[in-house]
Scaffold this motif. Structure first.
Motif, PDB file in Angstrom:
ATOM      1  N   HIS A   1       0.850  -1.198  -0.061  1.00  0.00           N
ATOM      2  CA  HIS A   1      -0.036   0.013  -0.077  1.00  0.00           C
ATOM      3  C   HIS A   1       0.876   1.227  -0.019  1.00  0.00           C
ATOM      4  O   HIS A   1       0.414   2.317  -0.596  1.00  0.00           O
ATOM      5  N   GLU A   2       2.015   1.275   0.840  1.00  0.00           N
ATOM      6  CA  GLU A   2       2.952   2.384   0.982  1.00  0.00           C
ATOM      7  C   GLU A   2       3.487   2.703  -0.502  1.00  0.00           C
ATOM      8  O   GLU A   2       3.658   3.735  -0.854  1.00  0.00           O
ATOM      9  N   VAL A   3       3.847   1.471  -1.155  1.00  0.00           N
ATOM     10  CA  VAL A   3       4.568   1.666  -2.525  1.00  0.00           C
ATOM     11  C   VAL A   3       3.685   2.319  -3.480  1.00  0.00           C
ATOM     12  O   VAL A   3       3.616   3.234  -4.182  1.00  0.00           O
ATOM     13  N   LYS A   4       2.447   1.791  -3.513  1.00  0.00           N
ATOM     14  CA  LYS A   4       1.209   2.229  -4.382  1.00  0.00           C
ATOM     15  C   LYS A   4       1.106   3.804  -4.071  1.00  0.00           C
ATOM     16  O   LYS A   4       0.800   4.439  -4.975  1.00  0.00           O
ATOM     17  N   LYS A   5       0.948   4.295  -2.908  1.00  0.00           N
ATOM     18  CA  LYS A   5       0.783   5.564  -2.632  1.00  0.00           C
ATOM     19  C   LYS A   5       1.925   6.426  -3.070  1.00  0.00           C
ATOM     20  O   LYS A   5       1.596   7.408  -3.809  1.00  0.00           O
ATOM     21  N   TYR A   6       2.957   6.034  -2.951  1.00  0.00           N
ATOM     22  CA  TYR A   6       4.393   6.706  -3.385  1.00  0.00           C
ATOM     23  C   TYR A   6       4.237   6.807  -4.847  1.00  0.00           C
ATOM     24  O   TYR A   6       4.616   7.826  -5.232  1.00  0.00           O
ATOM     25  N   LEU A   7       3.861   5.762  -5.534  1.00  0.00           N
ATOM     26  CA  LEU A   7       3.829   5.766  -7.267  1.00  0.00           C
ATOM     27  C   LEU A   7       2.858   6.903  -7.538  1.00  0.00           C
ATOM     28  O   LEU A   7       2.962   7.572  -8.677  1.00  0.00           O
ATOM     29  N   LYS A   8       1.562   6.743  -7.035  1.00  0.00           N
ATOM     30  CA  LYS A   8       0.692   7.519  -7.307  1.00  0.00           C
ATOM     31  C   LYS A   8       0.632   9.003  -7.071  1.00  0.00           C
ATOM     32  O   LYS A   8       0.927   9.697  -7.926  1.00  0.00           O
ATOM     33  N   ARG A   9       1.615   9.339  -5.964  1.00  0.00           N
ATOM     34  CA  ARG A   9       1.970  10.775  -5.616  1.00  0.00           C
ATOM     35  C   ARG A   9       2.920  11.323  -6.638  1.00  0.00           C
ATOM     36  O   ARG A   9       2.867  12.458  -7.047  1.00  0.00           O
ATOM     37  N   GLU A  10       3.842  10.433  -6.982  1.00  0.00           N
ATOM     38  CA  GLU A  10       4.968  11.044  -7.925  1.00  0.00           C
ATOM     39  C   GLU A  10       4.405  11.068  -9.286  1.00  0.00           C
ATOM     40  O   GLU A  10       4.832  12.103  -9.899  1.00  0.00           O
ATOM     41  N   ARG A  11       3.750  10.104  -9.585  1.00  0.00           N
ATOM     42  CA  ARG A  11       2.874  10.406 -11.086  1.00  0.00           C
ATOM     43  C   ARG A  11       2.069  11.436 -11.174  1.00  0.00           C
ATOM     44  O   ARG A  11       1.736  12.144 -12.125  1.00  0.00           O
ATOM     45  N   ASN A  12       1.535  12.036 -10.220  1.00  0.00           N
ATOM     46  CA  ASN A  12       0.654  13.008 -10.165  1.00  0.00           C
ATOM     47  C   ASN A  12       1.494  14.519 -10.034  1.00  0.00           C
ATOM     48  O   ASN A  12       0.766  15.678  -9.980  1.00  0.00           O
ATOM     49  N   LYS A  13       2.758  14.435  -9.757  1.00  0.00           N
ATOM     50  CA  LYS A  13       3.350  15.754  -9.790  1.00  0.00           C
ATOM     51  C   LYS A  13       3.430  16.424 -11.231  1.00  0.00           C
ATOM     52  O   LYS A  13       3.472  15.434 -12.171  1.00  0.00           O
ATOM     53  N   LYS A  14       3.651  17.511 -11.267  1.00  0.00           N
ATOM     54  CA  LYS A  14       3.660  18.147 -12.575  1.00  0.00           C
ATOM     55  C   LYS A  14       4.823  17.955 -13.365  1.00  0.00           C
ATOM     56  O   LYS A  14       5.814  17.820 -12.851  1.00  0.00           O
TER      57      LYS A  14
END
Length: 113
Positions: free
Chosen positions: A23-36
């Motif tokens: 879950h932590e990895v999934k959240k990190y990937l999503k956070r990074e992909r949403n960056k401008k």
């Protein structure tokens, strides 16, 4: 993210710890992909490494992260190292279609003849 995950806890059971890591990895990937995205960049790509220790870490593809975590669970590892670093990604042209993914228009002609 460069982190050694410890799979021992006095109150939390081991299978829940592995689920929490996924879950932590999934959240990190999503956070990074949403960056401008910077100019002239098509998408965010990731450099990933996985191993029992940081010294033993090998390069893996981002799509195999969950499989590696599941393998660590199957091997009953007390800890494992996971590194995920975001980098700019650039799409390359498809050599088979000449760079476009669109279909030829004569394939989709109307049957009203």
């Amino acid at each position: 993210m460069k982190k050694t995950f410890k799979m021992t806890h006095p109150k939390i059971k081991v299978p829940r710890l592995f689920e929490a890591v996924k879950h932590e990895v999934k959240k990190y990937l999503k956070r990074e992909r949403n960056k401008k995205l910077p100019p002239d960049v098509d998408y965010w790509d990731f450099d990933c490494r996985y191993g029992a220790t940081e010294a033993d870490a090998e390069v893996i593809h981002v799509a195999t992260i969950n499989k590696c975590i599941s393998a660590a669970e199957a091997q009953n590892l007390d800890s494992f190292y996971l590194e995920i670093l975001a980098k700019p990604g650039y799409r390359s042209k498809n050599p088979h279609t000449g760079g476009s993914a669109s279909r030829d228009s004569d394939e989709f002609q109307d049957d009203e003849e």
